[in-house]
Structure formats: C-alpha cells, structure tokens
Write a protein that holds these residues in place. Structure first.
Motif, short mmCIF file in Angstrom:
data_model
loop_
_atom_site.label_atom_id
_atom_site.label_comp_id
_atom_site.label_asym_id
_atom_site.label_seq_id
_atom_site.Cartn_x
_atom_site.Cartn_y
_atom_site.Cartn_z
N PRO A 101 7.28 10.85 -1.29
CA PRO A 101 6.78 11.43 -0.04
C PRO A 101 6.68 10.35 1.04
N GLU A 102 6.79 10.76 2.28
CA GLU A 102 6.72 9.78 3.36
C GLU A 102 5.29 9.27 3.50
N ARG A 103 5.13 7.97 3.53
CA ARG A 103 3.82 7.41 3.85
C ARG A 103 4.00 5.98 4.34
N ARG A 104 2.98 5.51 5.05
CA ARG A 104 3.02 4.15 5.57
C ARG A 104 2.82 3.19 4.40
N LEU A 105 3.65 2.18 4.27
CA LEU A 105 3.55 1.27 3.12
C LEU A 105 3.06 -0.11 3.56
N SER A 106 2.03 -0.59 2.90
CA SER A 106 1.55 -1.95 3.17
C SER A 106 2.49 -2.92 2.44
N GLN A 107 2.31 -4.20 2.69
CA GLN A 107 3.12 -5.21 2.02
C GLN A 107 2.88 -5.15 0.51
N GLN A 108 1.61 -4.90 0.14
CA GLN A 108 1.27 -4.78 -1.28
C GLN A 108 1.98 -3.56 -1.90
N ASP A 109 1.98 -2.44 -1.16
CA ASP A 109 2.70 -1.24 -1.65
C ASP A 109 4.17 -1.57 -1.88
#
Ligand SMILES: Cc1cc2nc3c(=O)[nH]c(=O)nc-3n(C[C@H](O)[C@H](O)[C@H](O)COP(=O)(O)OP(=O)(O)OC[C@H]3O[C@@H](n4cnc5c(N)ncnc54)[C@H](O)[C@@H]3O)c2cc1C
Length: 377
Positions: free
Chosen positions: A228-236
């Motif tokens: 699913p579309e979501r904002r990804l952090s660097q950790q993600d």
C-alpha cells in the motif's frame, strides 16, 4: 519568421531542459523557471529511440562518456528467480533502424549535462522560481511568477513533472495521478561491481536489479515492492530493502545483502501514473513529459518520452505557421506513442502485483510495446 519567438518553460527536469535545448536550436528564446534544481535520483536508462533524441539534443556522446552504453547482451535483459536461475528467454527486442545504443546514466550527472547544454544554447535558466498564474492575452500568455514578476511568452511549456502546477492551473479538471500499487526504492550500493547484473524476481511482487555504474563506481539498485502507498522513513526503507534481499538465495543478491547497512541512502517513491486526455494544450500552454503522461517505470521509458516530446515540439514549431498547427501536429505525433508506453507499463505492473512469473505474458506485452516504439517518433 517562426510562429513562436519565445517560450517560458516551467520545470528544469529532463523534459524542460531538453525542450529548452531543442527550441533554442530552432531559434526560440527560452526561459526556464525551476522550483528547485537540486540533483536527485540514482540511475536512469534511455532505450528505444530515446538515445536518438539525446543525439538530436547534442548530448548523447556525453551521456555515454559519463554513463554506460548497453552491450548487446544488456539490450535484452534476463530476469532471474530468487535462486538466480534465468526465468525465461528474454523477448527479442524490436530493432531500431539507425538507432544508437541504449545508455544508462547517473541522474544527477545527466541533469548537469542537460543544464550546461541548455545554457550553452542560450536558454535562460532561473532557479527557485515557479508560476502562480497564466492569463491568455491577445498577443501572448501573461505569466505571473512566484516572486511577483510578470512575463509575456508566445508559448508556455508545462514540464513540471507529475505534480505539475501548470497542469493544475490550465487543466484544473484533470484528476490526481493514480497510485499503481507498487513502491519504487532505489539504492546506490557501494562498489566493487556485482555480476550477473540482471533483474531478480522474488516471486511475490518484489523485484530487484543490479546496474554497475563504472564511472561513478557504485551500483544502482532499483527495487519494486508491491505494498500500500505510504510515506517511508529512512528506517522503513532500510527494513524493506533488507527484507526483500533476504528472500533471495541468488549469490549476487546475497553479496548485495552483505553491503547493506542501516545508514544506506535509499530513495523511495510511489509508482503513480497519469495520462491526460488529448489534447495536452489549452490556449498558449502545452504540457509535456510527466506533466502530461506520467507512467510507472516498467518499460523504463518515461524520461525517454519526455526527451522525444521536446525534440518533436521543436520540429513542429520549425515546420508550422501558427501555434494551433504546432500543437495539433505535436498531438498527432505524440498521443498514440505515449499512450502505448503508459498502458503497457501499467499492465506490466499489474502482472507483477498478481505474481505472474516473468515469462511469455510479460514478454509479449513488452515486445509489443517496444515494437510500437521502434517507429520513428
Ligand atoms: C523509480 C523510477 C525509475 C525510472 N526509470 C526510468 C528509466 O530508466 N528510463 C526512463 O526513461 N524513465 C524512467 N523513469 C521516468 C522518468 O524519471 C520521468 O518520466 C522523467 O523524469 C520525466 O521528466 P519530466 O521532465 O517530465 O519530469 P521531472 O524529471 O520530474 O522534472 C520536473 C521538474 O520540474 C520541477 N518542478 C516541479 N514543480 C515545479 C514548479 N511548480 N515550478 C517550477 N518547477 C517545478 C522539478 O523540480 C523538476 O526539476 C523512472 C521513474 C521512476 C519513478
């Protein structure tokens, strides 16, 4: 005298700078307004007739010198399964008469090449600037810039990418780009090179490729993840990349896994697409590139289409006697070609999401799309 003497180009990305070069070359004074201009991205490949467009813009040799022209073997890339076994014989690529070898380039370097060339050709490139309004006047478009200045142009070219402000101003009814169902992650992994440098398919909608970049001495690693579309952090991004790599036993991907560290710089972007209905012009404004036709990267042709748009627009301006004729001719030459790229790319994305193994179905789609693109632009 040409029917267009000057143009205001919104966006100094691939399409905008290419348009500035192509239009300057047919005697049109161009001003480019670019909101940002910081070098972003990793690698980008130009195949099909895009190298021919690079040649027309006078930057093909430079792209090859700083990038990597594809070898015969790379023209028909192999996809391997999680264990590294080739999944199928690659489809024969359509032949492109008189074509130039496809080339892979480092995006920030390529942006610099286009910018320098545009300036050499006489284009004015103004950074940290955008537009807020376009008004049709009797003798030109009156454009208001974000710094409050106004400027009159014979023609406005909206080349400001998928989130185009020009499109929002001139085509307010066009819906937002649609999420295709996959995220794109791109990692510049450390050298030395890893072979075999192919695509690898995890079999669950996750794919990864190895592109060694000898000039930059790094490895461009594009990844495609169904999620699913979501904002990804660097950790993600790190965790998603790690989890994807862990699904492979192929020695090349295991080697890549060894080089992944939590501080790896990974760029994430949702694959979105949009095909503005023809025509892409209204009044004196024409949309080109992703502003008019954004696609997923499954054919690797979005940037190539933006380059072709630029070259074709300059041809049409040089040949036609009035702006309406320029725009009509441009749409005749661009619509079907670009529609094929967007529709084929989205169809391949859907196959991946349905976990259809890389094989005849994908090969047929790709082969048909590439055959259509083998016609001159
Ligand atoms: C993961 C991924 C991989 C890809 N790989 C390939 C590939 O291998 N080969 C290929 O051909 N294509 C590829 N593409 C597609 C390609 O990146 C795009 O199609 C291409 O960048 C479109 O060029 P453009 O100039 O239209 O837009 P962009 O390159 O997005 O440029 C738009 C420019 O406009 C500027 N801008 C934005 N808003 C404003 C504003 N309001 N005012 C002024 N300026 C503004 C931006 O800062 C930017 O510089 C890929 C895309 C993705 C996401």
């Amino acid at each position: 005298m040409a029917c267009v003497e000057n143009a205001l180009i919104v966006g100094g990305g691939i399409g905008g700078l290419a348009a500035a070069i192509a239009l300057q070359n047919v005697g049109i004074q161009c001003t480019v307004v670019e909101i940002d201009m910081k070098p972003v991205g990793a690698g980008i490949g130009f195949a099909g007739r895009a190298p021919q467009a690079l040649q027309a813009l006078g930057v093909y040799e430079q792209a090859c010198a700083t990038g990597k022209p594809f070898t015969e073997a790379m023209k028909a890339p192999v996809t391997r399964d999680a264990a590294g076994v080739p999944m199928h014989a690659p489809p024969l690529k359509a032949s492109f008469d008189g074509s130039f070898a496809p080339v892979g380039v480092h995006r920030p370097v390529f942006a610099e090449i286009l910018l320098s060339r545009a300036r050499e050709c006489g284009a004015i490139v103004r950074e940290r600037l955008s537009i807020t309004r376009i008004e049709e006047m009797a003798k030109g478009a009156l454009v208001t810039l974000t710094n409050g200045e106004t400027s009159t142009a014979d023609c406005v070219i909206g080349a400001d990418g998928i989130g185009s402000v020009t499109r929002a101003l001139v085509f307010p009814e066009v819906p937002e780009p649609e999420y295709a169902g996959q995220m794109s992650l791109r990692w510049l992994a450390p050298y030395p090179p890893i072979e075999p440098a192919d695509w690898y398919d995890a079999g669950n909608g996750g794919r990864i490729a190895i592109h060694n970049q000898p000039v930059q001495e790094n490895i461009y690693v594009p990844m495609v993840i169904t999620m699913p579309e979501r904002r990804l952090s660097q950790q993600d991004c790190f965790e998603i990349t790690r989890d994807l790599l862990d699904q492979f036993t192929a020695p090349a991907i295991a080697e890549l896994r060894e080089r992944l560290t939590p501080d790896a710089e990974i760029i994430a972007r949702p694959f979105k697409w949009l095909l503005v209905d023809a025509p892409w012009h209204r009044g004196r404004t024409m949309l080109i590139g992703d502003a008019a036709h954004a696609t997923t990267a499954h054919m690797g042709m979005g940037g190539g289409m933006a380059l072709e748009d630029a070259v074709v627009l300059a041809d049409c301006i040089a040949e036609a006697s009035n702006l309406q004729a320029v725009f009509d001719r441009f749409m005749q030459r661009r619509w079907q070609r670009v529609k094929t790229v967007v529709e084929t790319s989205v169809a391949i994305s859907k196959l991946e999401q349905a976990c259809v193994p890389d094989g005849p179905e994908r090969g047929a789609l790709m082969g048909k799309g590439m055959a259509a693109l083998s016609a001159p632009y």
